[in-house]
Design a protein around this motif. Structure first.
Motif, PDB file in Angstrom:
ATOM      1  N   SER A   1      50.918  23.444  32.924  1.00  0.00           N
ATOM      2  CA  SER A   1      50.296  24.754  33.106  1.00  0.00           C
ATOM      3  C   SER A   1      50.172  25.033  34.603  1.00  0.00           C
ATOM      4  N   PRO A   2      50.077  26.300  34.964  1.00  0.00           N
ATOM      5  CA  PRO A   2      49.889  26.630  36.385  1.00  0.00           C
ATOM      6  C   PRO A   2      48.660  25.941  36.980  1.00  0.00           C
ATOM      7  N   ARG A   3      47.617  25.804  36.173  1.00  0.00           N
ATOM      8  CA  ARG A   3      46.397  25.144  36.650  1.00  0.00           C
ATOM      9  C   ARG A   3      46.660  23.665  36.943  1.00  0.00           C
ATOM     10  N   ASP A   4      47.404  22.995  36.052  1.00  0.00           N
ATOM     11  CA  ASP A   4      47.747  21.584  36.274  1.00  0.00           C
ATOM     12  C   ASP A   4      48.617  21.432  37.513  1.00  0.00           C
ATOM     13  N   GLU A   5      49.564  22.330  37.671  1.00  0.00           N
ATOM     14  CA  GLU A   5      50.459  22.278  38.826  1.00  0.00           C
ATOM     15  C   GLU A   5      49.670  22.485  40.115  1.00  0.00           C
ATOM     16  N   LEU A   6      48.737  23.422  40.110  1.00  0.00           N
ATOM     17  CA  LEU A   6      47.902  23.670  41.289  1.00  0.00           C
ATOM     18  C   LEU A   6      47.055  22.437  41.599  1.00  0.00           C
ATOM     19  N   ALA A   7      46.482  21.841  40.591  1.00  0.00           N
ATOM     20  CA  ALA A   7      45.656  20.646  40.793  1.00  0.00           C
ATOM     21  C   ALA A   7      46.492  19.514  41.387  1.00  0.00           C
ATOM     22  N   ARG A   8      47.719  19.360  40.897  1.00  0.00           N
ATOM     23  CA  ARG A   8      48.608  18.317  41.414  1.00  0.00           C
ATOM     24  C   ARG A   8      48.931  18.579  42.879  1.00  0.00           C
ATOM     25  N   ARG A   9      49.238  19.815  43.208  1.00  0.00           N
ATOM     26  CA  ARG A   9      49.582  20.164  44.589  1.00  0.00           C
ATOM     27  C   ARG A   9      48.382  20.005  45.525  1.00  0.00           C
ATOM     28  N   LEU A  10      47.198  20.366  45.063  1.00  0.00           N
ATOM     29  CA  LEU A  10      46.002  20.185  45.886  1.00  0.00           C
ATOM     30  C   LEU A  10      45.727  18.699  46.139  1.00  0.00           C
ATOM     31  N   ALA A  11      45.913  17.884  45.123  1.00  0.00           N
ATOM     32  CA  ALA A  11      45.716  16.445  45.283  1.00  0.00           C
ATOM     33  C   ALA A  11      46.732  15.874  46.261  1.00  0.00           C
TER      34      ALA A  11
END
Length: 52
Positions: A5-15
């Motif tokens: 999901s876009p939210r998961d992808e954003l979380a991965r990129r932030l990490a």
């Protein structure tokens, strides 16, 4: 295959970004210590009267 999901992808990129920030800070610290040591060694060489 499940897509992220876009939210998961954003979380991965932030990490990943956080990890990279930490790595940069660690490298900057190592660079500063190396510069100080280089200055110390250069001063020791200069004070010993040896010219290469």
């Amino acid at each position: 295959m499940k897509t992220k999901s876009p939210r998961d992808e954003l979380a991965r990129r932030l990490a990943e970004r956080d990890e990279l920030v930490v790595e940069v800070l660690e490298l900057e610290g190592r660079l500063e210590r190396a510069k100080r040591r280089l200055d110390e060694v250069s001063a020791e060489i200069g004070s010993s009267g040896h010219i290469e």
